[in-house]
Design an enzyme around this catalytic site. Sequence first.
Site, PDB file in Angstrom:
ATOM      1  N   ILE A  32      44.634  34.216  27.531  1.00 17.01           N
ATOM      2  CA  ILE A  32      45.325  33.174  27.111  1.00 17.01           C
ATOM      3  C   ILE A  32      46.339  32.745  28.042  1.00 17.01           C
ATOM      4  CG2 ILE A  32      46.465  31.827  25.102  1.00 17.01           C
ATOM      5  CD1 ILE A  32      44.713  33.386  23.185  1.00 17.01           C
ATOM      6  N   LEU A  33      46.515  31.622  28.589  1.00 17.40           N
ATOM      7  CA  LEU A  33      47.492  31.397  29.562  1.00 17.40           C
ATOM      8  C   LEU A  33      48.601  30.690  29.001  1.00 17.40           C
ATOM      9  CD1 LEU A  33      44.990  29.936  32.069  1.00 17.40           C
ATOM     10  CD2 LEU A  33      46.350  31.856  32.401  1.00 17.40           C
ATOM     11  N   GLY A  73      31.019  37.262  36.278  1.00 18.29           N
ATOM     12  CA  GLY A  73      31.118  36.299  37.358  1.00 18.29           C
ATOM     13  C   GLY A  73      29.652  35.677  37.529  1.00 18.29           C
ATOM     14  N   HIS A  87      33.611  26.845  28.151  1.00 21.06           N
ATOM     15  CA  HIS A  87      33.479  27.225  26.830  1.00 21.06           C
ATOM     16  C   HIS A  87      32.228  27.466  26.354  1.00 21.06           C
ATOM     17  CE1 HIS A  87      35.360  28.872  23.027  1.00 21.06           C
ATOM     18  NE2 HIS A  87      34.563  28.139  22.582  1.00 21.06           N
ATOM     19  N   ARG A  99      53.453  38.716  29.159  1.00 20.56           N
ATOM     20  CA  ARG A  99      52.683  37.495  29.642  1.00 20.56           C
ATOM     21  C   ARG A  99      53.034  36.615  30.623  1.00 20.56           C
ATOM     22  NH1 ARG A  99      47.856  36.183  27.098  1.00 20.56           N
ATOM     23  NH2 ARG A  99      47.924  37.634  25.385  1.00 20.56           N
ATOM     24  N   LEU A 147      44.266  25.853  22.638  1.00 21.05           N
ATOM     25  CA  LEU A 147      43.160  26.551  23.084  1.00 21.05           C
ATOM     26  C   LEU A 147      41.964  26.007  22.906  1.00 21.05           C
ATOM     27  CD1 LEU A 147      42.312  29.569  23.978  1.00 21.05           C
ATOM     28  CD2 LEU A 147      42.078  30.099  21.378  1.00 21.05           C
ATOM     29  N   ASP A 148      41.319  25.751  24.048  1.00 18.00           N
ATOM     30  CA  ASP A 148      39.783  25.137  23.759  1.00 18.00           C
ATOM     31  C   ASP A 148      39.609  23.572  23.526  1.00 18.00           C
ATOM     32  OD1 ASP A 148      38.693  27.387  25.072  1.00 18.00           O
ATOM     33  OD2 ASP A 148      38.317  28.306  22.988  1.00 18.00           O
ATOM     34  N   ASN A 202      28.945  32.534  36.164  1.00 17.97           N
ATOM     35  CA  ASN A 202      29.156  31.216  36.628  1.00 17.97           C
ATOM     36  C   ASN A 202      29.947  31.183  37.822  1.00 17.97           C
ATOM     37  OD1 ASN A 202      29.013  29.177  34.315  1.00 17.97           O
ATOM     38  ND2 ASN A 202      29.496  30.961  33.247  1.00 17.97           N
ATOM     39  N   GLN A 221      22.300  27.462  31.085  1.00 21.26           N
ATOM     40  CA  GLN A 221      22.797  26.011  31.143  1.00 21.26           C
ATOM     41  C   GLN A 221      24.076  26.026  31.767  1.00 21.26           C
ATOM     42  OE1 GLN A 221      20.688  23.309  30.642  1.00 21.26           O
ATOM     43  NE2 GLN A 221      19.350  25.044  30.676  1.00 21.26           N
TER      44      GLN A 221
END
Length: 200
Positions: free
Chosen positions: A100-101, A12, A117, A69, A152-153, A14, A181
């Site tokens: 993954i949602l 955590g 990401h 899921r 995804l991404d 971030n 960063q």
Amino acid sequence: MRNIVILISGSGSNMAAIVRVARGDDWAARWGARIVAVVSNRADAGGLRLAADEGIDTCVLDHRQYPTRDAFDEALAERIAAYDSVRCPALVVLAGFMRILTPGFVERHRGRLLNIHPSLLPAFPGLHTHQRALDAGCAVAGATVHEVTSELDQGPILAQAVVPVLPGDTAASLAARVLSQEHLLYPRAIAAWLEQRTAD
Ligand code: GRF
């Protein structure tokens, strides 16, 4: 009031950076935005303690307790919806959330679901980004904040930070340089998102 819910699975860092900047820059006064909850799919996520110490609601939804899921994502969406305010649905910030949602979840939160990401997307979506950047001989690496879509991404890019790849780098040393960063980039990108919504 724009409520912000942060989803984590791990340390955590971030999330902590976002909380620090939101307080320091007074997002509440500027945009009526406040971080109201941190939700983890893992009970051992280090970030939970940190969030609780900051006085933020925390909650664990263990994905292994759900048969599918879809069932997990439904429970997660309901938990988030509890933080919607009357005219303003919650902003959902993925910060090291390692799930993954489902398309249904993504659709329900369309336009207010952000992710960070650890690569310069569209390069290296998915896992092991730093090793893949090293293996490809990249001279630079970095991180990307983007809106989440069902690919995804691959959602629209909101902000990126670039770091050099240095001689002798390992995946770990490069990850650390990128992560430092990320801690600057993610709060800045969320602030820009809030600013934009306020101007609308
Ligand atoms: C970060 O590198 C982020 O880009 C990735 O997972 C890592 C999470 O780190 N999605 P932390 O939990 O925020 O410390």
